[in-house]
Design an enzyme around this catalytic site. Structure first.
Site, short mmCIF file in Angstrom:
data_model
loop_
_atom_site.label_atom_id
_atom_site.label_comp_id
_atom_site.label_asym_id
_atom_site.label_seq_id
_atom_site.Cartn_x
_atom_site.Cartn_y
_atom_site.Cartn_z
N GLU A 88 77.62 66.20 0.12
CA GLU A 88 77.85 67.55 0.62
C GLU A 88 78.85 68.33 -0.22
OE1 GLU A 88 79.07 66.73 4.59
OE2 GLU A 88 77.03 66.52 5.37
N GLU A 97 76.07 43.27 2.72
CA GLU A 97 77.46 43.48 3.13
C GLU A 97 78.29 42.20 3.10
OE1 GLU A 97 78.13 43.18 7.79
OE2 GLU A 97 76.81 44.86 7.32
#
Length: 304
Positions: free
Chosen positions: A84, A115
């Site tokens: 963004e 992970e």
């Protein structure tokens, strides 16, 4: 911490013990009620957020980057904030980056096991040529994700500023970061689903960090995103309104100046407020590090 049942984010929420028996309105009201505590949790870690922002501003001023790294929802939130920044502040893709365990495809499809790989976290970060000028924020709601731990250990070896963002006190990743943001949001309505309250808090915090850092590096005038990339009709209209609001000119005059400056809002504002030509306005902005208010003051001093 190997026993994840001891984590606050994994505990049972007594208020939602009968969640499966509630009607839709009751579930929604409970979730909304529980979410009320999120801003207060964020408020309690503002000193750590402030410390982080100061480091990020310093990194930007040194030509460094802000790098988010995480797995699953935590990693995706980092990606959201990073992507963004270019349209909002016209930043280069290298200014705010995000690394997601499992790669870009993991944004849409979970990559199981990624992970849990500590070495992979270090390897993924190594690809970005991390240096002492960068700030690396490791994000893990549980605070124990091996992938994030490995990344922070590697970042420390590069002398980067390291920050841990978790939702548990005394989290494992905090041991490997110079700044620890432990925003404790409590047990989730849906047990263990940190995509809810914990993720909401983390999204708020990343927004606060990146936005405040942009304000402090000259990408905002008043409360306007004067460095936005006016790449479509909506953003060009927003650019026009910003010029009108900050200078008092008409829509027509704002549009005229913006067309002359290729919709560079900052440049248009400085031209209007100082009365100088485009070349001089660009010089003023450059000399003041991109701050509109300082550019206008400098023009006044030079005229005097």
């Amino acid at each position: 911490m190997n026993n994840i049942s001891l984590l606050t984010t994994e505990k049972f929420n007594p208020k939602s013990h009968h969640l499966d028996e509630m009607n839709i309105k009751e579930i929604l009201e409970l979730m909304n009620e529980e979410d009320q505590s999120i801003p207060q949790a964020v408020q309690r870690v503002i000193p750590q957020i402030e410390e982080t922002v100061k480091k990020v501003v310093k990194a930007f001023e040194s030509g460094g980057s802000l790098i988010y790294i995480g797995a699953g929802t935590s990693g995706r939130i980092g990606v959201l904030d990073a992507v963004e920044c270019p349209p909002t502040f016209s930043t280069s893709p290298n200014m705010v980056k995000a690394v997601l365990a499992g790669g870009e495809g993991a944004m849409f499809t979970a990559v199981e096991g990624a992970e849990d790989d500590e070495l992979l976290g270090a390897e993924d970060l190594q690809k970005l040529n991390v240096s002492e000028n960068d700030v690396v924020i490791g994000i893990a709601a549980s605070g124990r994700t091996p992938y994030v731990k490995g990344a922070l250990i590697y970042a420390n070896s590069c002398k980067a500023t390291t920050v841990s963002l978790s939702s548990n006190k005394n989290s494992t990743i905090s041991e490997f970061a110079s700044i620890n943001i432990e925003v404790v949001t409590g047990p989730e309505v849906l047990t263990g689903s940190t995509r809810l309250r914990a993720a909401t808090a983390h999204k708020m915090i990343l927004n606060m960090i990146s936005t405040t850092a942009m304000v402090k590096t000259g990408k905002v005038y008043k409360n306007l995103m004067v460095d936005l990339n006016a790449s479509n009709f909506k953003l060009r209209e927003r650019a026009k309104k910003m010029v009108c609001y900050s200078t008092g000119v008409s829509d027509e005059e704002a549009e005229h100046i913006l067309e002359e400056t290729a919709y560079d809002v900052k440049l248009a504002i400085v031209i209007i407020l100082t009365g100088v030509d485009k070349a001089k306005a660009k010089k003023l902005i450059s000399e003041t590090g991109g701050f509109v208010r300082d550019a206008v003051k400098l023009a006044s001093i030079k005229e005097g």
